[in-house]
Design a protein around this motif. Structure first.
Motif, PDB file in Angstrom:
ATOM      1  N   GLU A   1     -12.619   5.573  -9.810  1.00 45.56           N
ATOM      2  CA  GLU A   1     -11.708   4.434  -9.665  1.00 45.56           C
ATOM      3  C   GLU A   1     -11.266   4.310  -8.212  1.00 45.56           C
ATOM      4  O   GLU A   1     -11.263   5.283  -7.467  1.00 45.56           O
ATOM      5  CB  GLU A   1     -10.450   4.622 -10.522  1.00 45.56           C
ATOM      6  CG  GLU A   1     -10.675   4.493 -11.986  1.00 45.56           C
ATOM      7  CD  GLU A   1      -9.377   4.541 -12.790  1.00 45.56           C
ATOM      8  OE1 GLU A   1      -8.278   4.296 -12.244  1.00 45.56           O
ATOM      9  OE2 GLU A   1      -9.469   4.836 -13.994  1.00 45.56           O
ATOM     10  N   GLY A   2     -10.840   3.104  -7.891  1.00 44.73           N
ATOM     11  CA  GLY A   2     -10.188   2.819  -6.622  1.00 44.73           C
ATOM     12  C   GLY A   2      -8.983   1.956  -6.923  1.00 44.73           C
ATOM     13  O   GLY A   2      -8.722   1.621  -8.079  1.00 44.73           O
TER      14      GLY A   2
ATOM     15  N   PRO B   1      -6.264   1.828  -0.048  1.00 42.83           N
ATOM     16  CA  PRO B   1      -7.538   1.477   0.583  1.00 42.83           C
ATOM     17  C   PRO B   1      -8.367   2.722   0.914  1.00 42.83           C
ATOM     18  O   PRO B   1      -7.851   3.713   1.415  1.00 42.83           O
ATOM     19  CB  PRO B   1      -7.117   0.758   1.861  1.00 42.83           C
ATOM     20  CG  PRO B   1      -5.714   0.313   1.621  1.00 42.83           C
ATOM     21  CD  PRO B   1      -5.116   1.323   0.685  1.00 42.83           C
ATOM     22  N   ASP B   2      -9.648   2.641   0.585  1.00 42.83           N
ATOM     23  CA  ASP B   2     -10.629   3.690   0.907  1.00 42.83           C
ATOM     24  C   ASP B   2     -10.365   5.032   0.227  1.00 42.83           C
ATOM     25  O   ASP B   2     -10.845   6.063   0.699  1.00 42.83           O
ATOM     26  CB  ASP B   2     -10.757   3.876   2.423  1.00 42.83           C
ATOM     27  CG  ASP B   2     -11.233   2.605   3.102  1.00 42.83           C
ATOM     28  OD1 ASP B   2     -12.070   1.898   2.505  1.00 42.83           O
ATOM     29  OD2 ASP B   2     -10.760   2.308   4.218  1.00 42.83           O
TER      30      ASP B   2
ATOM     31  N   THR C   1       0.836  -1.196   0.000  1.00 41.71           N
ATOM     32  CA  THR C   1       0.000   0.000   0.000  1.00 41.71           C
ATOM     33  C   THR C   1       0.873   1.250   0.000  1.00 41.71           C
ATOM     34  O   THR C   1       2.029   1.222   0.415  1.00 41.71           O
ATOM     35  CB  THR C   1      -0.951   0.023   1.212  1.00 41.71           C
ATOM     36  OG1 THR C   1      -0.204  -0.103   2.409  1.00 41.71           O
ATOM     37  CG2 THR C   1      -1.978  -1.095   1.126  1.00 41.71           C
ATOM     38  N   HIS C   2       0.274   2.318  -0.489  1.00 38.92           N
ATOM     39  CA  HIS C   2       0.940   3.615  -0.553  1.00 38.92           C
ATOM     40  C   HIS C   2       1.083   4.171   0.853  1.00 38.92           C
ATOM     41  O   HIS C   2       0.181   4.009   1.658  1.00 38.92           O
ATOM     42  CB  HIS C   2       0.096   4.559  -1.419  1.00 38.92           C
ATOM     43  CG  HIS C   2       0.746   5.885  -1.629  1.00 38.92           C
ATOM     44  ND1 HIS C   2       0.493   6.943  -0.814  1.00 38.92           N
ATOM     45  CD2 HIS C   2       1.631   6.304  -2.560  1.00 38.92           C
ATOM     46  CE1 HIS C   2       1.200   7.987  -1.236  1.00 38.92           C
ATOM     47  NE2 HIS C   2       1.898   7.623  -2.293  1.00 38.92           N
TER      48      HIS C   2
ATOM     49  N   VAL D   1       3.029   4.767 -12.526  1.00 43.17           N
ATOM     50  CA  VAL D   1       2.028   5.836 -12.531  1.00 43.17           C
ATOM     51  C   VAL D   1       0.854   5.406 -11.651  1.00 43.17           C
ATOM     52  O   VAL D   1       0.234   4.364 -11.888  1.00 43.17           O
ATOM     53  CB  VAL D   1       1.529   6.128 -13.963  1.00 43.17           C
ATOM     54  CG1 VAL D   1       0.426   7.184 -13.947  1.00 43.17           C
ATOM     55  CG2 VAL D   1       2.691   6.558 -14.842  1.00 43.17           C
ATOM     56  N   LEU D   2       0.566   6.212 -10.645  1.00 36.81           N
ATOM     57  CA  LEU D   2      -0.503   5.891  -9.710  1.00 36.81           C
ATOM     58  C   LEU D   2      -1.779   6.636 -10.080  1.00 36.81           C
ATOM     59  O   LEU D   2      -1.735   7.780 -10.515  1.00 36.81           O
ATOM     60  CB  LEU D   2      -0.066   6.252  -8.295  1.00 36.81           C
ATOM     61  CG  LEU D   2       1.245   5.591  -7.846  1.00 36.81           C
ATOM     62  CD1 LEU D   2       1.655   6.088  -6.476  1.00 36.81           C
ATOM     63  CD2 LEU D   2       1.120   4.073  -7.862  1.00 36.81           C
ATOM     64  N   PHE D   3      -2.920   5.987  -9.860  1.00 34.80           N
ATOM     65  CA  PHE D   3      -4.182   6.603 -10.249  1.00 34.80           C
ATOM     66  C   PHE D   3      -4.446   7.904  -9.502  1.00 34.80           C
ATOM     67  O   PHE D   3      -5.150   8.776 -10.011  1.00 34.80           O
ATOM     68  CB  PHE D   3      -5.340   5.604 -10.096  1.00 34.80           C
ATOM     69  CG  PHE D   3      -6.061   5.615  -8.784  1.00 34.80           C
ATOM     70  CD1 PHE D   3      -7.379   6.041  -8.708  1.00 34.80           C
ATOM     71  CD2 PHE D   3      -5.435   5.186  -7.616  1.00 34.80           C
ATOM     72  CE1 PHE D   3      -8.070   6.039  -7.502  1.00 34.80           C
ATOM     73  CE2 PHE D   3      -6.108   5.178  -6.419  1.00 34.80           C
ATOM     74  CZ  PHE D   3      -7.434   5.614  -6.339  1.00 34.80           C
ATOM     75  N   THR D   4      -3.852   8.063  -8.343  1.00 31.97           N
ATOM     76  CA  THR D   4      -4.056   9.306  -7.582  1.00 31.97           C
ATOM     77  C   THR D   4      -3.468  10.516  -8.294  1.00 31.97           C
ATOM     78  O   THR D   4      -3.896  11.635  -8.043  1.00 31.97           O
ATOM     79  CB  THR D   4      -3.448   9.184  -6.165  1.00 31.97           C
ATOM     80  OG1 THR D   4      -2.090   8.749  -6.283  1.00 31.97           O
ATOM     81  CG2 THR D   4      -4.240   8.203  -5.314  1.00 31.97           C
TER      82      THR D   4
END
Length: 163
Positions: free
Chosen positions: A88-89, A94-95, A8-9, A140-143
């Motif tokens: 997206e998630g 998480p969350d 996790t990030h 590349v992260l979705f955030t």
């Protein structure tokens, strides 16, 4: 098969560009099997190798509904088209949910677990999931693509309205 821990990030592994796969062996097959088991146990629809600690270009997508599991080794996006914004998630966040704009259509060239080259075309939700996982392989992260964050309560309300 084994269920692996999902990274996790924040974790530097999630932002590294992954190495190409050159050896198609039992170790790779076991990784793909473990990734599938991990994704299912985590209630996900996609998972990339860096999310389980492996910095190689391997990702899977499974939308369920009787569809075949998509295993992508060394995937390369060769064509995109259209555009849509959807929430997206990510199992590594998480969350955290947010609206992300992505192409509606994608064509990908990749290899399967045995090294055979194949081409895949996808649209809509399937295209989104494939592109999300390929992004992971490039660090590349979705955030970094979120245009608006959506809280869990808002997401749950939207889902209830759809039912």
């Amino acid at each position: 098969m084994a269920i692996r821990n999902i990274i996790t990030h924040p974790n530097d592994l999630l932002t590294k560009k992954c190495e190409e796969v050159h050896v198609f062996d039992e170790k790779l097959a076991n990784l793909l099997d473990d990734m599938y088991d991990t994704m299912i146990a985590s209630d996900g629809i996609g998972l990339a190798a860096p999310q389980v600690g492996e910095t190689i270009q391997v990702a899977i997508v499974d939308l369920g509904e009787g569809q075949e599991v998509i295993e992508m080794v060394n995937p390369e996006v060769v064509e995109i088209g259209g555009s849509e914004v959807e929430v997206e998630g990510c199992l590594s966040f998480p969350d955290i949910y947010g609206e992300v704009e992505r192409p509606f259509y994608v064509k990908v060239e990749a290899q399967d677990r045995d090294g055979a080259l194949y081409e895949l075309e996808a649209e809509d939700y399937e295209a989104r999931a494939i592109l999300h996982e390929i992004d992971h392989l490039h660090g590349v992260l979705f955030t970094t693509k979120i245009t608006r964050y959506v809280d869990v309560e808002e997401l749950e309300n939207e889902l209830e309205e759809e039912l």
